[in-house]
Design a protein around this motif. Structure first.
Motif, PDB file in Angstrom:
ATOM      1  N   GLU A 702      18.879   7.608  14.552  1.00  0.00           N
ATOM      2  CA  GLU A 702      18.731   6.351  13.821  1.00  0.00           C
ATOM      3  C   GLU A 702      17.551   6.501  12.861  1.00  0.00           C
ATOM      4  OE1 GLU A 702      19.633   2.312  12.824  1.00  0.00           O
ATOM      5  OE2 GLU A 702      20.726   3.713  14.117  1.00  0.00           O
ATOM      6  N   VAL A 703      17.752   6.078  11.597  1.00  0.00           N
ATOM      7  CA  VAL A 703      16.715   6.207  10.570  1.00  0.00           C
ATOM      8  C   VAL A 703      16.121   4.841  10.267  1.00  0.00           C
ATOM      9  CG1 VAL A 703      16.245   6.858   8.167  1.00  0.00           C
ATOM     10  CG2 VAL A 703      17.793   8.255   9.565  1.00  0.00           C
ATOM     11  N   SER A 704      14.785   4.781  10.206  1.00  0.00           N
ATOM     12  CA  SER A 704      14.061   3.567   9.825  1.00  0.00           C
ATOM     13  C   SER A 704      13.058   3.933   8.736  1.00  0.00           C
ATOM     14  CB  SER A 704      13.327   2.965  11.027  1.00  0.00           C
ATOM     15  OG  SER A 704      14.221   2.697  12.094  1.00  0.00           O
ATOM     16  N   LYS A 705      12.743   2.964   7.879  1.00  0.00           N
ATOM     17  CA  LYS A 705      11.805   3.220   6.778  1.00  0.00           C
ATOM     18  C   LYS A 705      10.685   2.183   6.783  1.00  0.00           C
ATOM     19  CE  LYS A 705      15.377   5.229   3.760  1.00  0.00           C
ATOM     20  NZ  LYS A 705      14.873   6.589   3.666  1.00  0.00           N
ATOM     21  N   VAL A 706       9.531   2.582   6.287  1.00  0.00           N
ATOM     22  CA  VAL A 706       8.411   1.672   6.067  1.00  0.00           C
ATOM     23  C   VAL A 706       7.849   1.957   4.681  1.00  0.00           C
ATOM     24  CG1 VAL A 706       6.182   0.821   6.867  1.00  0.00           C
ATOM     25  CG2 VAL A 706       7.845   1.680   8.536  1.00  0.00           C
ATOM     26  N   TYR A 707       7.951   0.958   3.804  1.00  0.00           N
ATOM     27  CA  TYR A 707       7.424   1.079   2.447  1.00  0.00           C
ATOM     28  C   TYR A 707       6.118   0.288   2.344  1.00  0.00           C
ATOM     29  CZ  TYR A 707       6.690   0.491  -2.518  1.00  0.00           C
ATOM     30  OH  TYR A 707       6.130   0.479  -3.765  1.00  0.00           O
ATOM     31  N   GLU A 708       5.089   0.918   1.796  1.00  0.00           N
ATOM     32  CA  GLU A 708       3.808   0.237   1.590  1.00  0.00           C
ATOM     33  C   GLU A 708       3.214   0.655   0.248  1.00  0.00           C
ATOM     34  OE1 GLU A 708       1.623  -0.075   5.788  1.00  0.00           O
ATOM     35  OE2 GLU A 708       2.511   1.910   5.458  1.00  0.00           O
ATOM     36  N   ASP A 709       2.432  -0.257  -0.329  1.00  0.00           N
ATOM     37  CA  ASP A 709       1.664   0.070  -1.531  1.00  0.00           C
ATOM     38  C   ASP A 709       0.433  -0.830  -1.546  1.00  0.00           C
ATOM     39  OD1 ASP A 709       2.538  -2.425  -2.447  1.00  0.00           O
ATOM     40  OD2 ASP A 709       4.096  -1.603  -3.737  1.00  0.00           O
ATOM     41  N   ALA A 710      -0.171  -1.043  -2.705  1.00  0.00           N
ATOM     42  CA  ALA A 710      -1.396  -1.843  -2.790  1.00  0.00           C
ATOM     43  C   ALA A 710      -1.131  -3.344  -2.632  1.00  0.00           C
ATOM     44  CB  ALA A 710      -2.107  -1.567  -4.103  1.00  0.00           C
ATOM     45  N   GLN A 711       0.145  -3.729  -2.466  1.00  0.00           N
ATOM     46  CA  GLN A 711       0.583  -5.104  -2.197  1.00  0.00           C
ATOM     47  C   GLN A 711       0.583  -5.998  -3.427  1.00  0.00           C
ATOM     48  OE1 GLN A 711      -1.662  -6.585   1.172  1.00  0.00           O
ATOM     49  NE2 GLN A 711      -0.949  -4.945   2.513  1.00  0.00           N
ATOM     50  N   ASP A 712       0.156  -5.481  -4.537  1.00  0.00           N
ATOM     51  CA  ASP A 712       0.178  -6.189  -5.811  1.00  0.00           C
ATOM     52  C   ASP A 712      -0.081  -5.146  -6.890  1.00  0.00           C
ATOM     53  OD1 ASP A 712       0.349  -8.201  -7.681  1.00  0.00           O
ATOM     54  OD2 ASP A 712      -1.076  -9.536  -6.681  1.00  0.00           O
ATOM     55  N   GLY A 713       0.097  -5.529  -8.151  1.00  0.00           N
ATOM     56  CA  GLY A 713      -0.152  -4.591  -9.232  1.00  0.00           C
ATOM     57  C   GLY A 713       0.995  -3.614  -9.436  1.00  0.00           C
ATOM     58  N   TYR A 714       0.807  -2.686 -10.378  1.00  0.00           N
ATOM     59  CA  TYR A 714       1.901  -1.815 -10.826  1.00  0.00           C
ATOM     60  C   TYR A 714       1.677  -0.339 -10.563  1.00  0.00           C
ATOM     61  CZ  TYR A 714       3.892  -5.919 -12.951  1.00  0.00           C
ATOM     62  OH  TYR A 714       4.448  -7.156 -13.134  1.00  0.00           O
ATOM     63  N   ASP A 715       0.655   0.002  -9.775  1.00  0.00           N
ATOM     64  CA  ASP A 715       0.436   1.418  -9.475  1.00  0.00           C
ATOM     65  C   ASP A 715       1.638   2.039  -8.769  1.00  0.00           C
ATOM     66  OD1 ASP A 715      -1.984   1.399 -10.655  1.00  0.00           O
ATOM     67  OD2 ASP A 715      -3.188   1.567  -8.831  1.00  0.00           O
ATOM     68  N   TYR A 716       2.404   1.214  -8.044  1.00  0.00           N
ATOM     69  CA  TYR A 716       3.562   1.761  -7.319  1.00  0.00           C
ATOM     70  C   TYR A 716       4.580   2.379  -8.272  1.00  0.00           C
ATOM     71  CZ  TYR A 716       6.669  -2.202  -8.502  1.00  0.00           C
ATOM     72  OH  TYR A 716       7.460  -3.118  -9.146  1.00  0.00           O
ATOM     73  N   THR A 717       4.609   1.906  -9.526  1.00  0.00           N
ATOM     74  CA  THR A 717       5.574   2.463 -10.485  1.00  0.00           C
ATOM     75  C   THR A 717       5.154   3.849 -10.952  1.00  0.00           C
ATOM     76  OG1 THR A 717       4.460   1.469 -12.400  1.00  0.00           O
ATOM     77  CG2 THR A 717       6.136   0.138 -11.289  1.00  0.00           C
ATOM     78  N   LYS A 718       3.915   4.226 -10.652  1.00  0.00           N
ATOM     79  CA  LYS A 718       3.411   5.555 -11.038  1.00  0.00           C
ATOM     80  C   LYS A 718       3.321   6.478  -9.822  1.00  0.00           C
ATOM     81  CE  LYS A 718       0.626   3.394 -14.698  1.00  0.00           C
ATOM     82  NZ  LYS A 718       0.955   2.009 -14.357  1.00  0.00           N
ATOM     83  N   GLY A 719       4.020   6.123  -8.755  1.00  0.00           N
ATOM     84  CA  GLY A 719       4.057   6.982  -7.573  1.00  0.00           C
ATOM     85  C   GLY A 719       3.054   6.626  -6.499  1.00  0.00           C
ATOM     86  N   ARG A 720       2.226   5.598  -6.750  1.00  0.00           N
ATOM     87  CA  ARG A 720       1.216   5.210  -5.762  1.00  0.00           C
ATOM     88  C   ARG A 720       1.833   4.247  -4.753  1.00  0.00           C
ATOM     89  NH1 ARG A 720      -4.839   4.508  -6.346  1.00  0.00           N
ATOM     90  NH2 ARG A 720      -4.236   4.421  -4.191  1.00  0.00           N
ATOM     91  N   TYR A 721       2.660   4.802  -3.926  1.00  0.00           N
ATOM     92  CA  TYR A 721       3.268   4.074  -2.814  1.00  0.00           C
ATOM     93  C   TYR A 721       3.361   5.034  -1.643  1.00  0.00           C
ATOM     94  CZ  TYR A 721       7.432   6.668  -4.156  1.00  0.00           C
ATOM     95  OH  TYR A 721       8.312   7.681  -4.449  1.00  0.00           O
ATOM     96  N   SER A 722       3.633   4.484  -0.482  1.00  0.00           N
ATOM     97  CA  SER A 722       3.855   5.298   0.720  1.00  0.00           C
ATOM     98  C   SER A 722       5.191   4.878   1.312  1.00  0.00           C
ATOM     99  CB  SER A 722       2.732   5.058   1.740  1.00  0.00           C
ATOM    100  OG  SER A 722       3.100   5.572   3.008  1.00  0.00           O
ATOM    101  N   LEU A 723       6.125   5.806   1.368  1.00  0.00           N
ATOM    102  CA  LEU A 723       7.429   5.551   1.982  1.00  0.00           C
ATOM    103  C   LEU A 723       7.581   6.480   3.177  1.00  0.00           C
ATOM    104  CD1 LEU A 723      10.229   4.217   2.059  1.00  0.00           C
ATOM    105  CD2 LEU A 723      11.028   6.039   0.527  1.00  0.00           C
ATOM    106  N   ARG A 724       7.494   5.895   4.348  1.00  0.00           N
ATOM    107  CA  ARG A 724       7.655   6.657   5.585  1.00  0.00           C
ATOM    108  C   ARG A 724       9.102   6.534   6.057  1.00  0.00           C
ATOM    109  NH1 ARG A 724       2.553   7.853   7.341  1.00  0.00           N
ATOM    110  NH2 ARG A 724       0.898   6.541   6.442  1.00  0.00           N
TER     111      ARG A 724
END
Length: 800
Positions: A702-724
């Motif tokens: 079974e596969v589960s995911k957890v996505y996190e980033d700075a919770q606001d702002g646009y850094d996630y669009t430049k790869g600044r996110y964490s996808l487990r």
């Protein structure tokens, strides 16, 4: 020309024989002897556009609904001519077009019929308005089911219903009432477990008939414009929805606080009352992130002004609320008061930005401020101007979100509740009457609002909510289901509407918790908050004329229930945020009715109550008074009762106990559910540790995911996110948990707490990345079957 005599008597006209065929890359044209043209465009192998012209003439090809960012392209396109038909062949479907009648039939590559014309395209001239009333009818095999179409307050399965799309202000609407606030002309059909979708991209008043008039026929028609529809093939229902959402556009991620709990009322004023309400939330330890100001914050209901008697220093108040964790959201309506001393009115008049009647004068209507004019949001210059009006509210005062209401558009004290048909609109250069612009007026207002808030909130993310919407509005805004009532029936309706909106590409939706009109009992409010925390948008709202509707107005028991469930929502924020990331990235619906979760189980096709929140949490609200439990359907597979941790087998109905403080919740076996600590508002606490509840499953991964980033702002669009990405594998005496991490965002926490529920053995050995670990270093001293693990592992082996 082949004409059915009975239909001809009703004024219907039909295509004649095909007399020419041509192809221009992805567009294939079929012309008939009586001037009908069918343009078939292959957008993707399973997304096909059908567009019909009469009198050899197409209109200018323009749509507010279609996203420029959608996927285009295909790997196969062949056109074959046969004796009686043409065939268009892609890698997914075969489209057969009859030479005699222009009727189309669509098959999968195995030859199974997916969707075929009955009468097919036909039309009649509109003698009142000019142009055509365009119509399409499809064969409906016995057993076919239908879903979608936005906010309709009726059974999830639309078989036997007739639907109208005309955005309407329906205060205190009832079950099966139609039309309502939104126009989403997209539906899913499913037959023999194969699903398809049809999006009728026509902004005129449209109608859908699902075997209501004729038992074996589904039809749709519009009071103007073109017969222009998109066909999507699954065969999985979720694939249909993701393809539709890709075509009409996916949202950007909201700020995490927007997924918290919001409190609203018509109206909180003056400032002392706002502070009293927000202070009470903090005193009672009920988490809350959003506080709303309804129309009374304005000076005489004039948009972009403040009543200085009620709010003498709004910038200071908003800042003080922010210090306590509250984000202020204000209402903005489209009606602009006719007032020579009002700067917004004067600017619009100077630039000729208001809607006009056909014979010249401005469209005048009564709304909250009194007599108003209305901006033409279909004019790009007006949208740019409107966006600029938000500078003071957002950039200077510090408001965090904007709520667009009354934008169907609603007009008071007139029979139709809206603009007359003869009002004229720019429609981005495609000038038209209100008959064409009505259904998209609210979306274009929300779009202009979004562009303004986004500009002035930068580098933070915008938050917009709208009442009226057309397909594609999800690119700009969240929504709520309008002016409901504090009744048990409306609790059922709210559950249906949120599921249907998710199936219609608009997942970021919720209802007015507790009901807008009338006053709920404490029991009804408690049951509604239990449901509302499992809707993507979570807000209590009431009309205020029946008393207060804050959680503490119902007594201690309801306070405790509210706190329990709002705290649960805040614990589940990483799960909810991951759901939203999947929606924003892939168009995956955030709520899944059981038929969407498992379309191959016939038991799900008519279920309305149960739904899956995200991918792994099953929820079933209690929808009757004095209930101590209910019967519910557990989908196929194995599940854990969240409260008792009982392991149950699905594919059957089951009685579930549920006192007032319990809503039935089940977790899919093998799931890994992330949790944050309880916070009173997003950002209150540093996340020192990520808690992961692991539900043991024997056998298949079974596969589960957890996505996190700075919770606001646009850094996630430049790869600044964490996808487990976690993969769970369970054996009789062994558990393997694998982790893969994408992105460059570094989370605050360094460790994770894994609590393994349903573990069939005692933990004796733990190995992390092929290294044996001393149990004393990782095994919790206070919780059974719980391990504290450094966050950056690749693989954990747990043995008994």
């Amino acid at each position: 020309m082949i004409i059915n005599t009975e239909l001809e008597n009703k004024g219907n006209l039909f295509p004649g024989k095909i007399n020419s065929f041509s192809q221009d890359v992805d567009k294939i044209y079929f012309k008939t002897e009586n001037g009908v043209i069918l343009q078939v465009t292959v957008i993707r192998g399973s997304v096909i556009r059908f567009r019909y012209a009469t009198d050899n003439n197409f209109e200018n090809d323009f749509s507010y609904a279609i996203s420029e960012d959608g996927v285009r392209g295909y790997s196969k396109l062949e056109v074959e001519e046969h004796d009686t038909c043409y065939k268009i062949i892609t890698i997914k479907v075969i489209i057969q077009i009859d030479k005699e009648s222009l009727k189309t039939s669509i098959y999968d590559i195995h030859g199974n019929v997916i969707c075929k014309d009955d009468w097919g395209f036909h039309w009649e001239q509109s003698y009142e308005y000019g142009g055509n009333i365009v119509k399409m009818s499809k064969s409906a095999p016995q057993g076919e089911c239908y879903y979608g179409l936005g906010d309709k307050p009726m059974h999830l399965n639309l078989k036997g219903k007739r639907i109208e799309n005309w955005a309407t202000d329906q205060y205190a609407f009832g079950k099966d009432q139609d039309p309502l606030y939104k126009s989403v002309p997209f539906y899913l059909g499913m037959y023999e477990e194969r699903a398809y979708g049809i999006f009728f991209d026509n902004t005129f008043k449209t109608f859908f008939d699902f075997c209501h008039e004729r038992r074996n026929v589904t039809s749709f028609w519009a009071h103007g414009g073109e017969m222009n529809y998109y066909f999507f093939y699954g065969p999985d229902m979720q694939e249909v929805i993701t393809k539709y959402t890709d075509l009409t556009g996916k949202p950007e991620l909201p700020p995490l606080w927007a997924l918290g709990y919001h409190q609203c009322k018509w109206s909180y004023y003056p400032e002392a009352k706002v502070k009293e309400v927000t202070s009470k939330f903090r005193e009672l330890r009920i988490p809350c992130d959003g506080i709303y100001l309804d129309i009374d914050y304005m000076d005489g209901f004039r948009c972009f002004t403040w009543n200085k008697e009620y709010f003498p220093d709004p910038k200071r108040m908003v800042a003080e609320l922010a210090e306590d964790g509250f984000k202020t959201i204000v209402i903005i309506d489209p009606g602009i008061k006719i007032d020579d001393d009002y700067w917004v009115y004067n600017e619009a008049m100077e630039n000729d930005y208001f809607c006009k009647r056909a014979d010249g004068p401005y469209m005048r209507g009564k709304v909250w401020p009194g007599e108003c004019f209305f901006p033409d949001f279909t004019n790009p210059k007006v949208r740019t101007w409107w966006a600029g009006l938000f500078k003071e509210l957002i950039d200077e005062i510090g408001v965090k979100g904007v709520w667009n209401d009354m934008n169907e558009p609603a007009v008071m004290e007139v029979p139709g509740k809206t603009f007359p048909n003869d009002v004229r609109h720019n429609y981005d250069g495609n000038h038209c009457s209100h008959r064409k612009a009505h259904n998209i007026y609210g979306t274009q207002m929300a779009r202009a609002t979004y562009e303004g808030v986004k500009k002035y909130a930068y580098p933070k993310r915008p938050f917009i909510i709208t009442r009226s919407a057309y397909s594609g509005a999800q690119r700009f805004t969240s929504s709520w289901t309008g002016d409901n009532i504090a009744t048990w029936e409306h609790l059922w309706i709210a559950n249906i509407q949120a599921q249907r909106m998710s199936m219609s590409g608009m997942s970021f939706t919720g209802s007015d918790i507790g009901g807008f009109a009338e006053h709920p009992t404490g029991e009804l409010y408690a049951r509604w908050i239990q449901l509302g925390v499992f809707h993507p948008f979570c807000r209590t709202h009431s009309s205020g004329d029946h008393g207060n509707q804050e959680p503490w107005t119902f007594g201690e028991e309801v306070i405790d229930v509210t706190r329990k469930y709002v705290e649960l929502r805040y614990q589940l924020l990483p799960y909810l945020y991951t759901m939203f990331w999947e929606y924003a990235e892939f168009g995956i619906p955030m709520l899944k009715p059981l038929v969407l979760f498992d379309q191959h189980d016939p038991q799900t096709h008519y279920r309305t109550d149960e739904f899956v929140f995200g991918n792994q949490i099953l929820v079933c609200p209690i929808q009757e008074p004095n209930a101590k439990g209910r019967r519910m359907y557990i989908p196929r597979g194995h599940w854990y009762n969240y409260w008792t941790r009982e392991y149950v087998t699905g594919g059957l109905e089951k009685w579930v106990d549920a006192d007032l403080d319990i809503i039935p919740i089940f977790i899919k076996e093998g799931a890994i559910i992330p949790k944050y600590p309880v916070q009173q508002y997003v950002g209150e606490k540093t996340i020192d540790e990520l808690k992961l509840e692991v539900y043991f499953k024997l056998g298949e991964k079974e596969v589960s995911k957890v996505y996190e980033d700075a919770q606001d702002g646009y850094d996630y669009t430049k790869g600044r996110y964490s996808l487990r990405t976690f993969t769970f594998t369970g054996k009789e005496n062994e558990v393997i948990i694998q982790q893969h991490v994408d992105g460059t965002f570094v989370t605050e926490y360094e460790t994770m707490e894994f609590e393994i529920i349903g573990l069939p053995f005692e933990i004796k050995e733990v190995e992390i990345d092929n290294v044996d670990i001393d149990l004393k270093k990782v095994l919790s001293k206070t919780k059974p079957n719980t391990l504290i693990i450094p966050k950056n592992f690749t693989e954990i082996h747990i043995e008994g």
